[in-house]
Design a protein around this motif. Sequence first.
Motif, PDB file in Angstrom:
ATOM      1  N   PRO A   1      -4.471 -20.517   0.961  1.00 42.53           N
ATOM      2  CA  PRO A   1      -4.005 -19.134   0.815  1.00 42.53           C
ATOM      3  C   PRO A   1      -5.061 -18.081   1.158  1.00 42.53           C
ATOM      4  O   PRO A   1      -5.060 -16.987   0.599  1.00 42.53           O
ATOM      5  N   ASP A   2      -5.950 -18.396   2.092  1.00 44.34           N
ATOM      6  CA  ASP A   2      -7.053 -17.488   2.403  1.00 44.34           C
ATOM      7  C   ASP A   2      -6.613 -16.092   2.814  1.00 44.34           C
ATOM      8  O   ASP A   2      -7.315 -15.109   2.555  1.00 44.34           O
ATOM      9  N   GLU A   3      -5.443 -15.963   3.435  1.00 43.27           N
ATOM     10  CA  GLU A   3      -4.991 -14.641   3.878  1.00 43.27           C
ATOM     11  C   GLU A   3      -4.704 -13.702   2.700  1.00 43.27           C
ATOM     12  O   GLU A   3      -4.562 -12.503   2.883  1.00 43.27           O
ATOM     13  N   LEU A   4      -4.666 -14.248   1.493  1.00 48.11           N
ATOM     14  CA  LEU A   4      -4.381 -13.436   0.313  1.00 48.11           C
ATOM     15  C   LEU A   4      -5.625 -12.862  -0.369  1.00 48.11           C
ATOM     16  O   LEU A   4      -5.503 -12.103  -1.327  1.00 48.11           O
ATOM     17  N   ILE A   5      -6.787 -13.204   0.109  1.00 48.33           N
ATOM     18  CA  ILE A   5      -8.017 -12.779  -0.562  1.00 48.33           C
ATOM     19  C   ILE A   5      -8.073 -11.263  -0.731  1.00 48.33           C
ATOM     20  O   ILE A   5      -8.362 -10.760  -1.821  1.00 48.33           O
ATOM     21  N   GLU A   6      -7.778 -10.518   0.309  1.00 49.24           N
ATOM     22  CA  GLU A   6      -7.860  -9.054   0.241  1.00 49.24           C
ATOM     23  C   GLU A   6      -6.922  -8.479  -0.822  1.00 49.24           C
ATOM     24  O   GLU A   6      -7.310  -7.606  -1.606  1.00 49.24           O
ATOM     25  N   ILE A   7      -5.701  -8.945  -0.854  1.00 52.34           N
ATOM     26  CA  ILE A   7      -4.735  -8.413  -1.822  1.00 52.34           C
ATOM     27  C   ILE A   7      -5.100  -8.843  -3.248  1.00 52.34           C
ATOM     28  O   ILE A   7      -4.946  -8.075  -4.191  1.00 52.34           O
TER      29      ILE A   7
ATOM     30  N   GLN B   1       0.822  -1.213   0.000  1.00 46.72           N
ATOM     31  CA  GLN B   1       0.000   0.000   0.000  1.00 46.72           C
ATOM     32  C   GLN B   1       0.856   1.263   0.000  1.00 46.72           C
ATOM     33  O   GLN B   1       0.413   2.308  -0.454  1.00 46.72           O
ATOM     34  N   GLU B   2       2.077   1.160   0.521  1.00 45.00           N
ATOM     35  CA  GLU B   2       2.962   2.312   0.608  1.00 45.00           C
ATOM     36  C   GLU B   2       3.819   2.489  -0.642  1.00 45.00           C
ATOM     37  O   GLU B   2       4.446   3.530  -0.822  1.00 45.00           O
ATOM     38  N   ALA B   3       3.853   1.494  -1.498  1.00 41.51           N
ATOM     39  CA  ALA B   3       4.683   1.573  -2.705  1.00 41.51           C
ATOM     40  C   ALA B   3       4.058   2.556  -3.688  1.00 41.51           C
ATOM     41  O   ALA B   3       2.836   2.631  -3.827  1.00 41.51           O
ATOM     42  N   GLU B   4       4.921   3.306  -4.375  1.00 41.69           N
ATOM     43  CA  GLU B   4       4.409   4.235  -5.375  1.00 41.69           C
ATOM     44  C   GLU B   4       3.810   3.438  -6.527  1.00 41.69           C
ATOM     45  O   GLU B   4       4.247   2.332  -6.820  1.00 41.69           O
TER      46      GLU B   4
ATOM     47  N   ALA C   1       2.217  -8.433  -6.227  1.00 40.33           N
ATOM     48  CA  ALA C   1       2.490  -9.745  -6.809  1.00 40.33           C
ATOM     49  C   ALA C   1       3.558 -10.490  -6.002  1.00 40.33           C
ATOM     50  O   ALA C   1       3.455 -11.705  -5.795  1.00 40.33           O
ATOM     51  N   GLU C   2       4.560  -9.759  -5.527  1.00 37.22           N
ATOM     52  CA  GLU C   2       5.597 -10.383  -4.713  1.00 37.22           C
ATOM     53  C   GLU C   2       5.005 -10.927  -3.416  1.00 37.22           C
ATOM     54  O   GLU C   2       5.344 -12.037  -2.980  1.00 37.22           O
ATOM     55  N   ARG C   3       4.140 -10.160  -2.794  1.00 33.00           N
ATOM     56  CA  ARG C   3       3.494 -10.621  -1.553  1.00 33.00           C
ATOM     57  C   ARG C   3       2.680 -11.893  -1.815  1.00 33.00           C
ATOM     58  O   ARG C   3       2.753 -12.854  -1.045  1.00 33.00           O
ATOM     59  N   ILE C   4       1.929 -11.893  -2.911  1.00 36.12           N
ATOM     60  CA  ILE C   4       1.137 -13.082  -3.258  1.00 36.12           C
ATOM     61  C   ILE C   4       2.061 -14.282  -3.469  1.00 36.12           C
ATOM     62  O   ILE C   4       1.804 -15.377  -2.951  1.00 36.12           O
ATOM     63  N   GLU C   5       3.133 -14.071  -4.217  1.00 35.78           N
ATOM     64  CA  GLU C   5       4.066 -15.166  -4.490  1.00 35.78           C
ATOM     65  C   GLU C   5       4.678 -15.711  -3.195  1.00 35.78           C
ATOM     66  O   GLU C   5       4.724 -16.927  -2.979  1.00 35.78           O
ATOM     67  N   MET C   6       5.157 -14.833  -2.330  1.00 33.33           N
ATOM     68  CA  MET C   6       5.836 -15.276  -1.111  1.00 33.33           C
ATOM     69  C   MET C   6       4.879 -16.012  -0.166  1.00 33.33           C
ATOM     70  O   MET C   6       5.227 -17.062   0.386  1.00 33.33           O
TER      71      MET C   6
END
Length: 146
Positions: A95-101, A4-7, A78-83
């Motif tokens: 991978p339920d914690e990824l639903i929001e992203i 969220q903080e990334a440009e 995408a990196e967060r999803i991959e990791m």
Amino acid sequence: MAYQEAELVNWNEFAKTRAELGSAFLRILGYFREDGAKAISAIEQAIRERNAVALVTPAHTLKGESAQFGAHRLSSMAERIEMVARRCVESREGPDELIEIVVALRPCFTETMALLDRDSNPLVARRQPAFGRRTDAGPQGFGRSV
């Protein structure tokens, strides 16, 4: 750094890629648009199926291609999803914690592509005015010498 903080777009990196690709730039950007849409569809399908294995490859691809064009927020997402997907595969978790992203991924891609398209439009003037020439029509009107 949280995604969220990334440009949204790092314009220096975008300009560097544009210069390096030269005349191939618009074609490669088109590939990114197609590949990105396919990757996001695959990620959305994998999250619906709760399939962490199926998340890894499209997230990895999207991460790299986004970074190439300076699309930092998209690349970070995408990196967060991959990791997280890799961790879920190793620990045999869903991978339920990824639903929001994942839900936020497509709107971010759409917003990013709109910015990249706007800046890549060949109809948008990018040239600096020639030295010694007036850049406005002035009172003489269009096409008249000054």
